[in-house]
Design a protein around this motif. Structure first.
Motif, PDB file in Angstrom:
ATOM      1  N   LYS A  89      39.709  50.374  38.705  1.00  0.00           N
ATOM      2  CA  LYS A  89      40.649  49.254  38.872  1.00  0.00           C
ATOM      3  C   LYS A  89      40.008  48.037  39.522  1.00  0.00           C
ATOM      4  CE  LYS A  89      44.981  48.058  41.257  1.00  0.00           C
ATOM      5  NZ  LYS A  89      46.072  48.536  42.125  1.00  0.00           N
ATOM      6  N   LEU A  90      39.052  48.267  40.413  1.00  0.00           N
ATOM      7  CA  LEU A  90      38.587  47.175  41.277  1.00  0.00           C
ATOM      8  C   LEU A  90      37.610  46.259  40.553  1.00  0.00           C
ATOM      9  CD1 LEU A  90      38.343  49.371  44.445  1.00  0.00           C
ATOM     10  CD2 LEU A  90      40.163  47.761  43.823  1.00  0.00           C
ATOM     11  N   GLU A 129      48.912  41.656  36.714  1.00  0.00           N
ATOM     12  CA  GLU A 129      49.689  42.055  37.895  1.00  0.00           C
ATOM     13  C   GLU A 129      50.692  40.958  38.247  1.00  0.00           C
ATOM     14  OE1 GLU A 129      45.791  44.267  39.913  1.00  0.00           O
ATOM     15  OE2 GLU A 129      46.464  42.300  40.586  1.00  0.00           O
ATOM     16  N   TYR A 151      37.239  54.751  44.324  1.00  0.00           N
ATOM     17  CA  TYR A 151      38.206  54.437  43.261  1.00  0.00           C
ATOM     18  C   TYR A 151      37.524  54.811  41.956  1.00  0.00           C
ATOM     19  CZ  TYR A 151      42.558  52.736  41.428  1.00  0.00           C
ATOM     20  OH  TYR A 151      43.813  52.682  40.858  1.00  0.00           O
ATOM     21  N   GLY A 200      45.775  51.878  50.684  1.00  0.00           N
ATOM     22  CA  GLY A 200      46.136  51.219  49.439  1.00  0.00           C
ATOM     23  C   GLY A 200      45.822  49.733  49.485  1.00  0.00           C
ATOM     24  N   SER A 201      45.122  49.316  50.545  1.00  0.00           N
ATOM     25  CA  SER A 201      44.534  47.982  50.632  1.00  0.00           C
ATOM     26  C   SER A 201      43.038  48.199  50.783  1.00  0.00           C
ATOM     27  CB  SER A 201      45.035  47.224  51.862  1.00  0.00           C
ATOM     28  OG  SER A 201      46.267  46.636  51.645  1.00  0.00           O
ATOM     29  N   GLU A 210      35.359  41.871  44.527  1.00  0.00           N
ATOM     30  CA  GLU A 210      35.773  43.007  45.372  1.00  0.00           C
ATOM     31  C   GLU A 210      34.561  43.920  45.639  1.00  0.00           C
ATOM     32  OE1 GLU A 210      40.529  43.676  44.600  1.00  0.00           O
ATOM     33  OE2 GLU A 210      39.178  44.347  42.992  1.00  0.00           O
ATOM     34  N   SER A 264      47.761  42.841  48.048  1.00  0.00           N
ATOM     35  CA  SER A 264      48.978  42.032  48.251  1.00  0.00           C
ATOM     36  C   SER A 264      50.260  42.792  47.960  1.00  0.00           C
ATOM     37  CB  SER A 264      48.897  40.766  47.404  1.00  0.00           C
ATOM     38  OG  SER A 264      48.650  41.105  46.056  1.00  0.00           O
ATOM     39  N   TYR A 268      45.926  60.293  41.046  1.00  0.00           N
ATOM     40  CA  TYR A 268      45.314  60.172  39.714  1.00  0.00           C
ATOM     41  C   TYR A 268      44.577  61.451  39.304  1.00  0.00           C
ATOM     42  CZ  TYR A 268      46.147  55.155  40.244  1.00  0.00           C
ATOM     43  OH  TYR A 268      46.742  53.933  40.425  1.00  0.00           O
ATOM     44  N   ASN A 328      42.953  57.572  46.182  1.00  0.00           N
ATOM     45  CA  ASN A 328      44.341  57.785  45.745  1.00  0.00           C
ATOM     46  C   ASN A 328      44.347  58.989  44.812  1.00  0.00           C
ATOM     47  OD1 ASN A 328      46.844  57.852  44.615  1.00  0.00           O
ATOM     48  ND2 ASN A 328      46.972  55.632  44.235  1.00  0.00           N
ATOM     49  N   TYR A 353      44.345  56.819  53.342  1.00  0.00           N
ATOM     50  CA  TYR A 353      44.408  55.870  52.231  1.00  0.00           C
ATOM     51  C   TYR A 353      45.550  54.897  52.473  1.00  0.00           C
ATOM     52  CZ  TYR A 353      44.020  54.035  47.465  1.00  0.00           C
ATOM     53  OH  TYR A 353      43.821  53.220  46.367  1.00  0.00           O
ATOM     54  N   LEU A 407      43.989  37.408  48.323  1.00  0.00           N
ATOM     55  CA  LEU A 407      44.801  38.318  49.134  1.00  0.00           C
ATOM     56  C   LEU A 407      44.752  39.713  48.525  1.00  0.00           C
ATOM     57  CD1 LEU A 407      46.172  37.590  51.768  1.00  0.00           C
ATOM     58  CD2 LEU A 407      48.369  37.729  50.566  1.00  0.00           C
TER      59      LEU A 407
HETATM   60  P1  FBP Z   1      44.574  43.456  44.663  1.00  0.00           P
HETATM   61  O1  FBP Z   1      45.780  43.598  45.492  1.00  0.00           O
HETATM   62  O2  FBP Z   1      43.662  42.396  45.116  1.00  0.00           O
HETATM   63  O3  FBP Z   1      44.885  43.361  43.194  1.00  0.00           O
HETATM   64  O4  FBP Z   1      43.694  44.783  44.925  1.00  0.00           O
HETATM   65  C1  FBP Z   1      43.798  45.902  44.320  1.00  0.00           C
HETATM   66  C2  FBP Z   1      44.255  47.005  45.265  1.00  0.00           C
HETATM   67  O5  FBP Z   1      45.482  46.705  45.826  1.00  0.00           O
HETATM   68  C3  FBP Z   1      43.248  47.371  46.354  1.00  0.00           C
HETATM   69  O6  FBP Z   1      43.417  46.646  47.520  1.00  0.00           O
HETATM   70  C4  FBP Z   1      43.568  48.852  46.590  1.00  0.00           C
HETATM   71  O7  FBP Z   1      42.458  49.569  47.068  1.00  0.00           O
HETATM   72  C5  FBP Z   1      43.967  49.326  45.197  1.00  0.00           C
HETATM   73  O8  FBP Z   1      44.371  48.171  44.471  1.00  0.00           O
HETATM   74  C6  FBP Z   1      45.112  50.298  45.256  1.00  0.00           C
HETATM   75  O9  FBP Z   1      45.303  50.771  43.954  1.00  0.00           O
HETATM   76  P2  FBP Z   1      46.204  52.062  43.691  1.00  0.00           P
HETATM   77  O10 FBP Z   1      47.602  51.651  44.005  1.00  0.00           O
HETATM   78  O11 FBP Z   1      45.976  52.363  42.235  1.00  0.00           O
HETATM   79  O12 FBP Z   1      45.715  53.134  44.578  1.00  0.00           O
END
Ligand code: FBP
Length: 351
Positions: free
Chosen positions: A281-282, A73, A271, A253-254, A287, A129, A222, A219, A251, A126
């Motif tokens: 992803k996590l 990333e 997720y 996205g954090s 996390e 981010s 997908y 999300n 949602y 963070l």
């Molecule tokens: P980081 O920012 O620490 O890499 O975290 C991943 C993250 O941003 C999570 O906070 C969030 O839940 C997820 O990815 C969102 O992913 P997507 O954009 O695929 O929904």
């Protein structure tokens, strides 16, 4: 005896996180104060990061740092700053033998000129981010395990411990207010930063998550690469198969922001795996594990679909995991409908 029966705010005395940690420490007769000291250092780091995040738009710290981290990333400038703030806040206290961060490929060793301690810290400096530049809440997540190997310095074996071995975990949300929520295995407790006195004050003692909730955080862009049992599960949460009423989709996205809402209001964050990210992803160690420890302490649950998150045996520092976390009643539905945890083993629903 419940903690919030012990300490209360009054007009002239406040319950700071330091005081609360000391009160909790008294419940561990063999406590040495090292873990408490580490939690203080993390609270200080959280205040410093909150200050940076709050004024991010005014200082030249928005945008990317033009680096690609071990996750592949693009690092944000504040990712790098938050990472540095946390390392510098905890590396000299003599409580840690090693650290691991989402932003660093390998183990971060304690500098030679500092004493090593008996704990390891794993953290996401963070979280979310990619949302900083658009002023959406972001967070910090941390997990603490005890050193299990001989010698003073920590190694991979110390880091790769299942989540049930955590001695402490927490997160900070930099939102409309800054909150720190942590557990040391005696319930989950929330503190709000009072900007006037610069102290985290007890605001949510003994958090209990509702057994079933109203929020679904996923999300669903997908959906086309989900497998059939994940699609069936999401239809269930949306009340589309007539088995239950529809949940309200929220949602951000954090992860920290979505998790925090559901911890207080009830609901599930999911997720799932998909054909692009067969393991989701996590990240498991900094996390999923810390949030799973907190949610279980609040009466909730966390699974990868087939296993309790806290029982997953880690094999890699940055390994990923599917995650279904939140109200126990809602997570149990996921455990009952998801047959296999990763996408590799499942027939695709639709290409
Ligand atoms: P980081 O920012 O620490 O890499 O975290 C991943 C993250 O941003 C999570 O906070 C969030 O839940 C997820 O990815 C969102 O992913 P997507 O954009 O695929 O929904």
């Amino acid at each position: 005896m419940r903690m919030n029966d012990v300490v209360r705010h009054t007009a002239t005395s406040v319950v700071t996180i330091e005081r609360y940690i000391i009160e909790q420490e008294k419940m561990h007769p063999d406590a040495t104060g090292e873990l408490s000291g580490l939690l203080y250092d993390l609270a200080l780091a959280a205040k410093m990061i909150a200050n940076k995040v709050r004024s991010a738009g005014l200082a030249d710290i928005l945008g990317s740092a033009e680096n690609i981290n071990v996750q592949g990333e693009t690092q944000q400038k504040l990712d790098v700053i938050a990472n540095e703030i946390i390392i510098k806040a905890v590396d000299h206290g003599g409580r840690l033998c090693a650290l691991a961060s989402e932003e660093e490929p390998g183990i971060i060793q304690i500098p030679d000129n500092f004493k090593c301690g008996k704990y390891c810290l794993l953290f996401d400096p963070l979280d979310g981010s990619s949302n900083i530049d658009v002023n959406v809440p972001v967070g910090t997540i941390f997990s603490v395990v005890r050193k299990i190997t001989r010698g003073s310095r920590g190694d991979m074996e110390d880091m790769l411990q299942p989540g049930r071995r955590q001695v402490a975990a927490g997160y900070v949300i930099y939102g409309s207010s800054t909150m720190l929520v942590y557990t040391t295995g005696q319930g989950a407790h929330g503190f709000t930063l009072d900007p006037q006195i610069g102290e985290f004050l007890l605001s949510h003692p003994n958090i209990v998550i509702p057994h079933t909730g109203r929020y679904l955080s996923v999300n669903d862009s997908y959906e086309s690469v989900w497998t059939e049992d994940v699609r069936a599960l999401m239809r269930r949460y949306r009340g589309l198969d007539g088995e239950r009423s529809a949940m309200n989709v929220r949602y951000v996205g954090s992860l920290v922001a979505d998790f925090h809402r559901n911890l207080l209001g009830g609901g599930i964050f999911a997720y799932p795996p998909n054909t692009k990210s067969p393991n989701g992803k996590l990240r498991l160690l900094y996390e999923a594990n810390p949030l799973a420890f907190i949610v279980e302490q609040a009466g909730g649950a966390a699974t990868d679909g087939t296993r309790r998150i806290l029982d997953i045996e880690p094999t890699d520092l940055h390994q990923r995991t599917p995650l279904y976390i939140g109200s126990k009643g809602d997570v149990d539905i996921a455990s009952s409908m998801i047959t296999q945890s990763t996408a590799e083993e499942m027939p695709l629903a639709v290409r």
